[in-house]
Design an enzyme around this catalytic site. Structure first.
Site, PDB file in Angstrom:
ATOM      1  CG  ASN A 130      -1.736   1.313   1.275  1.00 20.55           C
ATOM      2  OD1 ASN A 130      -2.724   1.458   0.549  1.00 20.55           O
ATOM      3  ND2 ASN A 130      -1.335   2.268   2.115  1.00 20.55           N
ATOM      4  CD  GLU A 131      -1.347   5.812   0.412  1.00 19.62           C
ATOM      5  OE1 GLU A 131      -0.675   6.239   1.371  1.00 19.62           O
ATOM      6  OE2 GLU A 131      -2.477   6.261   0.127  1.00 19.62           O
ATOM      7  N   PRO A 132       3.525   2.413  -1.577  1.00 15.66           N
ATOM      8  CG  PRO A 132       4.275   0.887  -3.183  1.00 15.66           C
ATOM      9  CD  PRO A 132       3.020   1.381  -2.497  1.00 15.66           C
ATOM     10  CB  VAL A 149      -3.047   0.213  -2.818  1.00 15.09           C
ATOM     11  CG1 VAL A 149      -3.780   1.540  -2.710  1.00 15.09           C
ATOM     12  CG2 VAL A 149      -4.029  -0.961  -2.792  1.00 15.09           C
TER      13      VAL A 149
END
Length: 648
Positions: free
Chosen positions: A446-448, A478
């Site tokens: 998520n949101e790297p 994501v």
């Protein structure tokens, strides 16, 4: 950093680097069967935190050698729960380092004397590192806070007369750039501002780093020759359901396997033998998501019986949903029909319990999901308990199953050390959740900061590995990176995009949402030609705060922001947008900061599950979409979830 402090954290690091030696093999959910027994160790455990400067006093003085109460003062600590919110001590709430749990139990005599019986200790979640002893003897270590691990303790409990059975678990919640999620320890060295040795844990994710034994600790038995693992995949050929199975047996090479598939009325619909095979089910009842079919979430039961020439038997029953999943350039298909994700993002989070598993809260949440008309959620931002997924299978709630790859922002978190651990986490996640029909897609992060150059190789490798583990499901992560800078997006099957228009930028300017959201979708689709999910969107709202015209943090602003998003989502879902997941289902706890008033308030429900205005807006929308896309008569506001009593 002082030499002594460096040595202390080096020793800690050496301890933690070994934490991947848990029992290998299958990870079937422990349950009672005619051949298996179960003892749950939930309840009050003895507990103490190691407040020594180096946090290693417990190891140096070997607290595990004798009852924990003999090492010093202990607290009563409920399991499952996080330890952070149980007391009135701020020092414990924010504690970083080793904490110690201990529980004594009495084992049935047959467990300690029957040499044809195997005894296993299973910890369903210990956040983040765990070292486990039984009667002072080291049995297992594990890294990762959200997935189960086990130890075969048969020899320990059957080695002689057993007067006591004592489980000691040391848990460390320290995060490093190489953990999932990552974090860093920051030392504050200005002596005019901070005491000597002062440090804090820095994290790049927006939820509180709760720690402890978050799920049940159990003991269970199997025969010495036993069913170790079952893998099931399904397909459909016209009206014939195909159930493919692979079964692993440990303990002997001499055994027979019988497989039966039963419908919800207990009628046998197919039989098989051997380690692997295919069962054919004429006129099969398919597993459909909630609100997509008048009889959603149909579950068969796969009964596996193993026998040996020595008359040893083992039995295990696995719920099976027959369904298919496929992705095209613009559609997500379940059983060949377009599926639209109308759902939420969640957290395992509640008052007092923190991230601890809680049945009343879980059932309340599922009732709210059904009331809302939601058909899906993402396990943001870590794997949820197995009981959650079992209810999703039963209720028809579709799941995007996410690993704890959140907060990957530092360059070193994209290196080989992190990648190796990330691959191991996906091994564990797929091994645990592979048989759940509700799980339709894996999310690896998520949101790297996926604009960094190493992110390309990192996600190419990670996604390929996940697909090799499970070729039957699509894989995503994501993103909140610009469409033209995302190095990992070429490798996903579905684009998942987070955006907080008129919240984290253009504050208060609701009028720009529709233009910006249109541009977002069109840019992503033009570049990648893949279906898109709006995987997060929303705004904070303090329950009971009202402003007209809408102003930030009011319930009116939250609903107005959602309505602006919905106008564009309604246009684009006719083309290539395949879902929307509100952030968030309920308010949740975060670290303290000037931007957070007792946590994140983006929930459409409060942390206590009371609805805000946005919940009613979303409910009206989701039920409208369900009626527009139904393949049968009018959708009832309540659906029966199966005719048989359900047991896990």
């Amino acid at each position: 950093m002082s030499p002594r402090r460096s040595v202390c954290w080096f020793v800690l690091g050496q301890l933690l680097c070994s934490c991947a030696v848990a029992l290998q093999g299958g990870m079937l959910f422990p349950k009672e069967t005619p051949s298996r027994e179960l003892k749950v160790l939930d309840g009050l455990w003895s507990f103490r935190a190691d407040y020594s400067n180096n946090r290693l006093q417990g190891f140096e003085k070997q607290w595990y050698r004798q009852p924990l109460r003999e090492s010093g003062p202990t607290l009563d600590m409920p399991v499952p729960s996080s330890f952070n919110d149980i007391t009135q001590e701020a020092e414990l709430r924010n504690f970083i380092g080793w904490v110690w749990y201990e529980r004594e139990a009495v084992l049935p005599q047959r467990w300690t004397q029957d040499t044809d019986r195997r005894v296993v200790l299973r910890i369903n979640s210990a956040h983040y590192y765990a070292v486990v002893w039984v009667n002072g003897i080291h049995v297992v270590e594990h890294e990762g806070g959200h997935l189960p691990f086990e130890a075969d303790i048969t020899k320990l409990v059957q080695s002689g007369p057993l007067t006591t059975f004592r489980v000691t678990i040391a848990i460390n919640n320290t995060l490093t750039p190489y953990t999932l999620p990552p974090g860093t320890i920051v030392y504050k060295t200005d002596p005019s501002m901070y005491p000597k040795g002062y440090f804090v844990q820095d994290i790049s994710f927006d939820f509180f780093n709760y720690a402890g034994l978050h799920r049940s600790v159990v003991l269970y038995t199997t025969p010495t020759t036993y069913i170790d693992d079952i893998t099931v995949t399904t397909d459909v050929d016209r009206d014939v359901g195909l159930v493919n199975y692979w079964i692993s047996v440990q303990g002997s090479d001499h055994f027979q396997l019988e497989v039966r598939l039963l419908d919800e009325d207990g009628k046998i619909v197919a039989r098989g033998t051997g380690n692997e095979g295919q069962l054919k089910v004429p006129r099969a009842h398919l597993w459909w998501p909630y609100l997509m079919h008048e009889h959603p979430a149909y579950l068969y039961s796969l009964e596996v019986t193993m026998t040996t020439p020595e008359s040893v038997s083992d039995f295990y029953t696995l719920p099976v949903g027959i369904r298919t999943v496929a992705v095209t350039k613009s559609k997500f298909l379940i059983n060949g029909k377009p599926f639209y994700f109308q759902g939420v993002n969640k957290h395992e989070d509640s008052d007092i319990r923190g991230r601890g598993f809680d049945w009343p809260l879980l059932i309340k949440d599922f009732n709210l999901l059904r009331w809302l008309g939601a058909n899906s959620f993402r396990t943001s931002h870590y794997p949820y308990s197995e009981e959650v997924l079992q209810l999703c299978d039963r209720y028809g709630i579709v799941v995007i199953d996410e690993c704890p790859g959140v907060g990957i922002v530092l360059p070193q978190s994209f290196g080989n050390v992190s990648l190796r651990h990330h691959l191991e986490v996906m091994d564990e996640l797929v091994r645990r959740d592979k048989n759940h029909p509700a799980v339709v897609m894996w999310s690896v992060a998520n949101e790297p900061v996926s604009s960094l150059k190493p992110a390309g190789y990192y996600f190419k490798t990670l996604i390929a590995h996940t697909k090799a583990l499970d070729p039957t499901r699509p894989v995503t992560f994501v993103s909140n990176t610009r469409y033209d800078a995302d190095m990992g997006a070429p490798y996903v099957d579905v684009i998942c995009v987070n955006s907080y228009l008129s919240w984290y930028h253009d504050y208060g300017h609701l009028e720009v949402i529709q233009l910006q959201l249109t541009s977002q979708f069109e840019n992503w689709y033009k570049m990648y030609q893949k279906p898109i999910i709006q995987s997060e969107y929303g705004a904070d709202a303090v329950s009971g705060l009202h402003e007209d015209p809408p102003r930030m943090f009011s319930e009116e602003y939250q609903t107005a922001l959602l309505e602006n998003y919905h106008l564009i989502l309604d246009e684009k879902r006719k083309e290539y947008v395949i879902g929307e997941l509100i952030w968030n289902f309920a308010d949740f706890m975060t670290n303290q900061s000037p931007l957070r008033v007792t946590g994140n308030k983006k929930g459409i429900f409060t942390r206590q599950r009371n609805p805000k205005m946005a919940a009613f807006i979303l409910r009206e929308r989701y039920w409208r979409i369900a009626n527009e896309t139904r393949g049968y008569g009018s959708v009832p506001r309540t659906q029966c979830m199966g005719s048989r009593p359900f047991t896990f």
